[in-house]
Write an enzyme that holds these catalytic residues in place. Structure first.
Site, PDB file in Angstrom:
ATOM      1  N   ASP A 176      -9.179  26.320 -32.743  1.00  0.00           N
ATOM      2  CA  ASP A 176     -10.399  25.631 -33.166  1.00  0.00           C
ATOM      3  C   ASP A 176     -10.005  25.168 -34.816  1.00  0.00           C
ATOM      4  O   ASP A 176      -9.045  25.340 -35.189  1.00  0.00           O
ATOM      5  CB  ASP A 176     -11.492  26.815 -33.720  1.00  0.00           C
ATOM      6  CG  ASP A 176     -10.972  27.889 -34.895  1.00  0.00           C
ATOM      7  OD1 ASP A 176      -9.699  28.314 -34.645  1.00  0.00           O
ATOM      8  OD2 ASP A 176     -11.779  28.205 -35.811  1.00  0.00           O
ATOM      9  N   GLU A 203      -1.237  35.187 -26.686  1.00  0.00           N
ATOM     10  CA  GLU A 203      -1.440  34.621 -27.930  1.00  0.00           C
ATOM     11  C   GLU A 203      -1.993  33.303 -27.702  1.00  0.00           C
ATOM     12  O   GLU A 203      -1.412  32.641 -26.796  1.00  0.00           O
ATOM     13  CB  GLU A 203      -0.315  34.542 -28.905  1.00  0.00           C
ATOM     14  CG  GLU A 203      -0.183  35.862 -29.838  1.00  0.00           C
ATOM     15  CD  GLU A 203      -1.044  35.737 -30.925  1.00  0.00           C
ATOM     16  OE1 GLU A 203      -2.051  35.100 -31.114  1.00  0.00           O
ATOM     17  OE2 GLU A 203      -1.012  36.817 -31.892  1.00  0.00           O
ATOM     18  N   ASP A 204      -2.599  32.529 -28.459  1.00  0.00           N
ATOM     19  CA  ASP A 204      -2.844  31.357 -28.682  1.00  0.00           C
ATOM     20  C   ASP A 204      -1.576  30.556 -29.199  1.00  0.00           C
ATOM     21  O   ASP A 204      -1.274  29.547 -28.427  1.00  0.00           O
ATOM     22  CB  ASP A 204      -4.320  30.758 -29.336  1.00  0.00           C
ATOM     23  CG  ASP A 204      -4.321  31.352 -30.595  1.00  0.00           C
ATOM     24  OD1 ASP A 204      -3.425  32.071 -31.164  1.00  0.00           O
ATOM     25  OD2 ASP A 204      -5.387  31.019 -31.436  1.00  0.00           O
ATOM     26  N   PHE A 219      -1.373  20.550 -37.101  1.00  0.00           N
ATOM     27  CA  PHE A 219      -2.421  21.356 -36.888  1.00  0.00           C
ATOM     28  C   PHE A 219      -3.088  20.778 -35.556  1.00  0.00           C
ATOM     29  O   PHE A 219      -3.423  19.622 -35.455  1.00  0.00           O
ATOM     30  CB  PHE A 219      -3.446  21.537 -37.889  1.00  0.00           C
ATOM     31  CG  PHE A 219      -4.417  22.566 -37.906  1.00  0.00           C
ATOM     32  CD1 PHE A 219      -4.224  23.771 -38.345  1.00  0.00           C
ATOM     33  CD2 PHE A 219      -5.719  22.135 -37.371  1.00  0.00           C
ATOM     34  CE1 PHE A 219      -5.137  24.850 -38.230  1.00  0.00           C
ATOM     35  CE2 PHE A 219      -6.571  23.149 -37.189  1.00  0.00           C
ATOM     36  CZ  PHE A 219      -6.547  24.398 -37.644  1.00  0.00           C
ATOM     37  N   VAL A 220      -3.130  21.797 -34.564  1.00  0.00           N
ATOM     38  CA  VAL A 220      -3.341  21.367 -33.373  1.00  0.00           C
ATOM     39  C   VAL A 220      -4.855  22.131 -33.114  1.00  0.00           C
ATOM     40  O   VAL A 220      -5.121  23.379 -33.576  1.00  0.00           O
ATOM     41  CB  VAL A 220      -2.797  21.736 -31.993  1.00  0.00           C
ATOM     42  CG1 VAL A 220      -1.450  20.925 -32.324  1.00  0.00           C
ATOM     43  CG2 VAL A 220      -2.249  23.171 -32.203  1.00  0.00           C
ATOM     44  N   ASP A 265       2.856  30.827 -35.020  1.00  0.00           N
ATOM     45  CA  ASP A 265       3.201  30.064 -36.127  1.00  0.00           C
ATOM     46  C   ASP A 265       4.362  30.371 -37.025  1.00  0.00           C
ATOM     47  O   ASP A 265       5.317  30.601 -36.594  1.00  0.00           O
ATOM     48  CB  ASP A 265       1.912  29.738 -36.661  1.00  0.00           C
ATOM     49  CG  ASP A 265       1.961  28.401 -37.778  1.00  0.00           C
ATOM     50  OD1 ASP A 265       2.924  27.702 -37.565  1.00  0.00           O
ATOM     51  OD2 ASP A 265       1.379  28.584 -38.928  1.00  0.00           O
ATOM     52  N   LYS A 311     -10.183  34.873 -31.206  1.00  0.00           N
ATOM     53  CA  LYS A 311     -10.727  34.218 -30.126  1.00  0.00           C
ATOM     54  C   LYS A 311      -9.978  33.359 -29.516  1.00  0.00           C
ATOM     55  O   LYS A 311     -10.253  32.835 -28.387  1.00  0.00           O
ATOM     56  CB  LYS A 311     -12.054  33.473 -30.467  1.00  0.00           C
ATOM     57  CG  LYS A 311     -13.072  34.626 -31.232  1.00  0.00           C
ATOM     58  CD  LYS A 311     -14.268  33.607 -31.929  1.00  0.00           C
ATOM     59  CE  LYS A 311     -15.055  34.444 -33.001  1.00  0.00           C
ATOM     60  NZ  LYS A 311     -15.626  33.690 -33.844  1.00  0.00           N
ATOM     61  N   GLY A 312      -8.889  32.630 -30.122  1.00  0.00           N
ATOM     62  CA  GLY A 312      -8.042  31.579 -29.478  1.00  0.00           C
ATOM     63  C   GLY A 312      -7.743  31.642 -28.376  1.00  0.00           C
ATOM     64  O   GLY A 312      -7.419  30.585 -27.384  1.00  0.00           O
ATOM     65  N   ARG A 346     -12.932  24.245 -29.708  1.00  0.00           N
ATOM     66  CA  ARG A 346     -12.297  25.265 -28.725  1.00  0.00           C
ATOM     67  C   ARG A 346     -12.427  25.019 -27.488  1.00  0.00           C
ATOM     68  O   ARG A 346     -11.431  25.168 -26.502  1.00  0.00           O
ATOM     69  CB  ARG A 346     -12.810  26.748 -28.940  1.00  0.00           C
ATOM     70  CG  ARG A 346     -12.668  27.629 -30.111  1.00  0.00           C
ATOM     71  CD  ARG A 346     -13.002  28.798 -30.024  1.00  0.00           C
ATOM     72  NE  ARG A 346     -13.036  29.657 -31.512  1.00  0.00           N
ATOM     73  CZ  ARG A 346     -11.948  29.952 -32.206  1.00  0.00           C
ATOM     74  NH1 ARG A 346     -10.679  30.016 -31.903  1.00  0.00           N
ATOM     75  NH2 ARG A 346     -12.388  30.687 -33.380  1.00  0.00           N
TER      76      ARG A 346
HETATM   77  P1  5GP Z   1       0.940  33.091 -37.593  1.00  0.00           P
HETATM   78  O1  5GP Z   1       0.611  34.581 -38.050  1.00  0.00           O
HETATM   79  O2  5GP Z   1       1.746  33.116 -36.524  1.00  0.00           O
HETATM   80  O3  5GP Z   1       1.375  32.230 -38.696  1.00  0.00           O
HETATM   81  O4  5GP Z   1      -0.346  32.566 -37.179  1.00  0.00           O
HETATM   82  C1  5GP Z   1      -1.118  32.537 -35.871  1.00  0.00           C
HETATM   83  C2  5GP Z   1      -2.511  32.190 -35.988  1.00  0.00           C
HETATM   84  O5  5GP Z   1      -2.730  31.197 -36.984  1.00  0.00           O
HETATM   85  C3  5GP Z   1      -2.809  31.734 -34.795  1.00  0.00           C
HETATM   86  O6  5GP Z   1      -3.356  32.922 -33.937  1.00  0.00           O
HETATM   87  C4  5GP Z   1      -3.918  30.781 -34.938  1.00  0.00           C
HETATM   88  O7  5GP Z   1      -5.315  31.536 -35.387  1.00  0.00           O
HETATM   89  C5  5GP Z   1      -3.541  30.355 -36.381  1.00  0.00           C
HETATM   90  N1  5GP Z   1      -3.006  28.947 -36.389  1.00  0.00           N
HETATM   91  C6  5GP Z   1      -1.829  28.739 -36.373  1.00  0.00           C
HETATM   92  N2  5GP Z   1      -1.354  27.289 -36.429  1.00  0.00           N
HETATM   93  C7  5GP Z   1      -2.620  26.758 -35.947  1.00  0.00           C
HETATM   94  C8  5GP Z   1      -3.055  25.443 -35.373  1.00  0.00           C
HETATM   95  O8  5GP Z   1      -2.170  24.407 -35.524  1.00  0.00           O
HETATM   96  N3  5GP Z   1      -4.387  25.005 -34.868  1.00  0.00           N
HETATM   97  C9  5GP Z   1      -5.127  26.143 -35.076  1.00  0.00           C
HETATM   98  N4  5GP Z   1      -6.157  25.934 -34.379  1.00  0.00           N
HETATM   99  N5  5GP Z   1      -4.832  27.544 -35.343  1.00  0.00           N
HETATM  100  C10 5GP Z   1      -3.749  27.798 -35.666  1.00  0.00           C
END
Ligand code: 5GP
Length: 180
Positions: free
Chosen positions: A162, A102-103, A155-156, A106, A46-47, A168
């Site tokens: 969220d 993408e939101d 972490f943001v 990471d 949902k991000g 959100r």
């Molecule tokens: P990745 O697969 O790139 O490690 O992670 C992506 C997902 O992790 C994002 O779509 C999000 O849902 C979650 N995520 C990663 N870092 C953060 C953060 O700092 N805050 C939040 N709320 N979600 C995060």
């Protein structure tokens, strides 16, 4: 409207004004790059919803929208990045110019999975636009065509992101206080 910061917020990283200005800039780039084509924005639930809807209003090109939902979980040894599609797209992307929204990117594991999955569906083109990028934690290299902000290793929350499904609806992006 300004809402008082919730108690778990440590500091604001990007204000509503900074976010709006930056999204307009990225939307202008996208409008230039997709001139004469129809762009299909695919949001990852949902991000990315808050980012996608703001971006979409500023893109000056014919535009379609679709969403997919994913669940990610750790494997048996606790390693992150096992991703599956929980809600698929409503329509085919064959022959379409797809821009995946993408939101945050990471580790890159989610994006790598999505790119592998979507590229197998024969789009005409497949690009990536992320609201936030935390490059310092990347485990796999993934292509990013458009990014609004690079962020530090904290972490943001806010603007779609969220913590336990909360925050959100903050108009800004903020660093959470470390949770005890
Ligand atoms: P990745 O697969 O790139 O490690 O992670 C992506 C997902 O992790 C994002 O779509 C999000 O849902 C979650 N995520 C990663 N870092 C953060 C953060 O700092 N805050 C939040 N709320 N979600 C995060």
């Amino acid at each position: 409207m300004s809402i008082a910061s919730p108690p778990n917020i440590e500091r604001v990283l990007f204000t509503e004004e900074q976010i709006d200005r930056r999204i307009r800039e990225v939307a202008a780039e996208i409008s230039r790059d997709y001139q004469g084509r129809v762009v299909k924005l695919i949001g990852v639930l949902k991000g990315s919803v808050f980012f996608l809807t703001t971006l979409a209003r500023y893109v000056d090109a014919p535009l379609k929208v679709d969403f997919l939902g994913i669940s990610s979980f750790s494997n048996k040894s606790g390693a992150p990045g096992v991703v599956r599609i929980a809600k698929d797209l409503d329509e085919s992307i064959e022959g379409e110019d797809v821009l995946l929204i993408e939101d945050i990117v990471d580790t890159g594991l989610t994006l790598r999975y999505l790119l592998q999955t979507l590229s197998g569906r024969a789009p005409n083109s497949l690009s990536v636009c992320t609201f936030l990028d935390r490059n310092s934690r990347r485990l796999v290299q993934v292509p990013i065509n458009y990014r609004c902000f690079e962020i530090p290793d904290r972490f943001v929350v806010g603007f779609g992101l969220d913590y336990n499904q909360l925050y959100r609806n903050l108009g800004y992006v903020a660093v959470m206080k470390p949770q005890t």
